[in-house]
Scaffold this motif. Structure first.
Motif, short mmCIF file in Angstrom:
data_model
loop_
_atom_site.label_atom_id
_atom_site.label_comp_id
_atom_site.label_asym_id
_atom_site.label_seq_id
_atom_site.Cartn_x
_atom_site.Cartn_y
_atom_site.Cartn_z
N THR A 63 25.25 39.36 18.18
CA THR A 63 26.03 40.55 18.48
C THR A 63 27.01 40.20 19.59
O THR A 63 26.63 39.58 20.57
N TYR A 64 28.26 40.59 19.42
CA TYR A 64 29.30 40.17 20.34
C TYR A 64 30.22 41.32 20.71
O TYR A 64 30.35 42.30 19.97
N CYS A 65 30.87 41.17 21.84
CA CYS A 65 31.86 42.13 22.33
C CYS A 65 32.84 41.34 23.19
O CYS A 65 32.42 40.72 24.17
N ILE A 71 45.14 39.85 20.64
CA ILE A 71 44.60 40.38 19.38
C ILE A 71 43.69 41.58 19.57
O ILE A 71 43.23 42.16 18.59
N GLY A 72 43.42 41.96 20.79
CA GLY A 72 42.70 43.19 21.04
C GLY A 72 41.21 43.03 21.23
O GLY A 72 40.70 41.96 21.53
N PHE A 73 40.53 44.13 21.02
CA PHE A 73 39.11 44.27 21.29
C PHE A 73 38.30 44.08 20.01
O PHE A 73 38.64 44.63 18.98
N TRP A 74 37.22 43.31 20.10
CA TRP A 74 36.37 43.03 18.94
C TRP A 74 34.91 43.26 19.31
O TRP A 74 34.44 42.80 20.35
#
Length: 174
Positions: A63-65, A71-74
């Motif tokens: 799980t990642y953040c 390219i923004g937020f993922w």
């Protein structure tokens, strides 16, 4: 204005789909995965709570953040392991073919899912073949991740002495 934007996005996506179909028919590709972006408003969105819930829902997944200014937020969760290395031994996996979990992992995989799995497996073996020897490929097996089932094939081999870890990661990264 919103409906004009949606109609334009729909038309653009339909054009890309028809172009992809044409390229498949021409033999340029055997498979294409297309995507599109949809922006939605999430009032009162609590990033921390959502991340904790995501990690708890998929405890065996990565799980990642993260955020990148270009390219923004993922944020997401993936059951795939990109790469495991122990000395000169490599282990990676091909994960493709998906079904909704309906109470049993004993399911029938259709030709479409089997073909997708084989396509991904063949691609990974092809890109690793210049950097890895003694490649071994497992038989695909069903794995459960959250409320989904996937076909998973393990791929292992011996890393050539002249190959470094950065090269392998760049080869495997989507």
């Amino acid at each position: 204005i919103q409906s004009d934007t949606n109609e334009s996005a729909k038309n653009n996506f339909e054009f890309i789909v028809s172009k992809a179909i044409q390229e498949i028919e021409n033999g340029t590709f055997s498979k294409v995965v297309l995507s599109r972006k949809e922006i939605i408003d999430l009032p009162n969105f609590d990033l921390s709570s959502f991340f904790i819930k995501l990690a708890g829902t998929y405890p065996s997944a990565f799980t990642y953040c993260w955020f990148h200014p270009e390219i923004g937020f993922w944020m997401g969760s993936t059951p795939e392991s990109l790469l495991k290395v122990n000395r000169n031994k490599l282990l990676t996996e091909a994960l493709a073919g998906t079904q909704l979990y309906q109470g049993s992992e004993e399911v029938v995989w259709h030709k479409k899912e089997k073909d997708e799995q084989q396509f991904v497996t063949d691609y990974i073996v092809q890109i690793l073949s210049k950097s890895v020897s003694e490649i071994q490929i497992s038989t695909p097996k069903t794995i459960k991740t959250g409320n989904l089932l996937h076909l998973k094939t393990e791929i292992q081999g011996i890393i050539h002495n002249k190959t470094n870890l950065n090269e392998l990661v760049l080869l495997l990264h989507p």
